[in-house]
Design an enzyme around this catalytic site. Sequence first.
Site, mmCIF file in Angstrom:
data_model
loop_
_atom_site.group_PDB
_atom_site.id
_atom_site.type_symbol
_atom_site.label_atom_id
_atom_site.label_comp_id
_atom_site.label_asym_id
_atom_site.label_seq_id
_atom_site.Cartn_x
_atom_site.Cartn_y
_atom_site.Cartn_z
ATOM 1 C CD GLU A 181 4.631 -10.591 1.147
ATOM 2 O OE1 GLU A 181 3.746 -10.026 1.807
ATOM 3 O OE2 GLU A 181 4.795 -10.393 -0.074
ATOM 4 C CD GLU A 182 4.248 -9.814 -3.419
ATOM 5 O OE1 GLU A 182 3.159 -10.374 -3.676
ATOM 6 O OE2 GLU A 182 4.326 -8.667 -2.952
ATOM 7 C CG HIS A 207 1.474 -6.769 -6.686
ATOM 8 N ND1 HIS A 207 0.862 -7.974 -6.410
ATOM 9 C CD2 HIS A 207 2.252 -6.504 -5.605
ATOM 10 C CE1 HIS A 207 1.248 -8.420 -5.227
ATOM 11 N NE2 HIS A 207 2.088 -7.529 -4.723
ATOM 12 C CG ASP A 232 4.563 -6.066 3.249
ATOM 13 O OD1 ASP A 232 4.998 -5.360 2.326
ATOM 14 O OD2 ASP A 232 4.054 -7.181 3.074
ATOM 15 C CG ASP A 248 4.522 -4.936 -2.142
ATOM 16 O OD1 ASP A 248 5.035 -5.414 -1.116
ATOM 17 O OD2 ASP A 248 3.729 -5.559 -2.862
#
Length: 229
Positions: A50-51, A189, A80, A10
Amino acid sequence: MPYVGPGINDNGSGTAGTLAIALHISRLLRQTNYAENMRSRLKFCWWGGEEMGLLGSTDFVRRAKADGSLKKYSVNLNFDMIGSPNFLFGIYDGKTADNTTTPVRALPGSNRITRLFIEYFEKQRLPWDYMGFSGRSDYGPFLAEGIACGGLFTGADEMKTQEQRDRYLRMLGPALSGMARAILDPCYHRSCDTMENLNQFAYLHMVKAAAYSIDYLAKLQNLNQWLYP
């Protein structure tokens, strides 16, 4: 708060896969007469933020809308997270686009792109699953402006069901079927999202499926009619 970690699946996976396709097409255009019109029909983009709330893609769409160039974009393809260890071959389902924020004009093309990706996996005799347009990735600002969207996604914090595991077992065998009732990417994450976190089999086929769709759409002479009948 943004996560802290290497970010390989990611979204180093989608970033590198898209770059590989761009470089391959560039070589083809230099060495052959392959689809000469691709020079002006394709735009490869990588956005930051994006995050933090799709900041990069939102700003791109805002600026393009302001200067009138947004009308040049017929379709957005989003890649993604395409190498999740407990993967699904996930295809964004055009029917799940939020009908309160998505203009109707984007729906026929989005559904056709969904079908285009399905064709790749069925031709390869591979399993596949629908994934919902959740709005969590960079297709969001394009879809909201009525631009047809599609893409691939091997999964983040979603769980693989027993039915999915059994289906993948039948089609891929025990080494690639994954684990039921387990997160698709347990390192989502987290600091363990390193190179070792990638499923290379899933990654290879996701990149091939992405290339298949890009090639098909870029060669369509009546692309806008196909997307917006």
